[in-house]
Every structure is written in C-alpha cells, then in structure tokens.
Design an enzyme around this catalytic site. Sequence first.
Site: not given
Length: 236
Positions: A67, A136, A138, A143
């Site tokens: 990313d 979370d 991810h 996400e």
Amino acid sequence: MNVIIAESYDELSKIAANIIAGQIKEKPDSVLGLATGSSPVGIYKELIAKYNAGELDFSKVQSVNLDEYVGLAPEHEQSYRYFMNVNLFDHVNIDKSNTRVPDGLAADTDAFCKAYDEYIDSIGGIDLQVLGIGPDGHIGFNEPDDHFTAGTHVAVLEESTVDANARFFESRNDVPKTAITMGMKGIMTAKKIVLVANGANKKDVLFKAINGDVTPRIPASLLQLHRDVTIIFSEK
Ligand code: F6R
C-alpha cells in the site's frame, strides 16, 4: 494456519526473517510482497544483518508493496516508498527497479490500480507476502466492510487506522485519509503468507481473525482460507 507465539518482538522478527531468508535461498528470484508500519521493522533489520553477514543475496529478488498513502510523494518521509528505502532497500543489494510501491501521486488511480494487479500477475504472482494487522483487523488497507474487494483499490481509512498511524505524523490532521492498497485477491493468491503482530492491543483482533467467522468485518479472517499462512505473535 500455523500460529507461533514468540517470547519477544526480537524473537518474532528473527522467526519471520528466517522464513523469508529461506524463501530467497530456495528461489533467488522470489517475488516478495512487503508491508510497512512498525511490525515488520525488526524483520527488515534481521534481513539486513543476514545480508551483511553474506548469507543473503537480493540481486534477483523482486518486490511489490501492499500500500501507499494517496497524495504522498515517494520522497515524503511518511510515504511507504520512503519507508521501504530507509528500512530495507537502501541497505541490501536489491535492484530498486525491481521494487514496486503503489504510486500515491497517480493521476488516474483506477488505471494505476488495474496496472498494479497486471504487473503482479506478469511477474508470476507473489511467492511470499509479509503482513501486519491493524487494530480493526485490516490487512494492507483492506478495511472492515460489507464485502471483500478483490483488486488493488483506493481505500478510505477507518478513523481507528488514522488514529493508529497518527503516531508517525506531526499531527493527526496530516495523516492521509485514503490509500491505494492491494486487494484481497493479490494477498490471497500469494503462495505463502507470514503475518506478524506484536503488542497486547493486537491480541483480541488476532484471536477473532484466527478463530472467529470469516467475515469482511475482520478482513484478516479471510486468511483462514489460505493454505500456507504463518502467524507470529508476541505480546511484548
Ligand atoms: C502496512 C499495512 C498495514 C499495517 C497495519 C499494522 O503496509 O499494510 O496493514 O501492517 O496497519 O501496522 P503496524 O505494524 O504499524 O501496527
């Protein structure tokens, strides 16, 4: 899934680096999928140490990163290209033209994302993917959502992700709110996956990812369906 509980972050890093080193020795032109963030820093230090000891040759290695923040230039100190250069590429004999990080400044992000996936396919896919995990759940910047996204895409970062990454920026407002991320297909078609996580704050989400339902609400849970995943966790 092979789950390893390490005694310390150092041990976690050594175990992961040994797996990656084994991959490079077995296949010198391996395609490595690489991650940034705090979790893999120790792995990259170990790999540099192995290179300096004459144990590893990166000259044929290719890499694709997961990313990059949208809007950050490669020279920006918080860009993931900069991170990779400083934490690994500048210290080993990898040919930088064989390293790819998504282009945070791409004018046409849709075209860029499509081309990124085509590039990964064109070099034969990823042999070994390194992953961290967000608070979370991810992986990359996939996400929590109602569905999984297969291809490379632009993701809107969750507030909790912006909070978690604010520590790297001068202020929370400086954290980009979107990023280009490899999708779940790029990750899941890697032949081997090594996920590293450390710290008590990752324990609950990791437990859910490993033992809970496979759900896009916890993107890392999809790894339960992969044939060759090693998860290394250290609480410290
Ligand atoms: C980074 C990435 C992210 C991180 C995750 C954990 O390239 O893809 O998924 O791995 O946010 O970050 P750290 O390791 O900083 O806790």
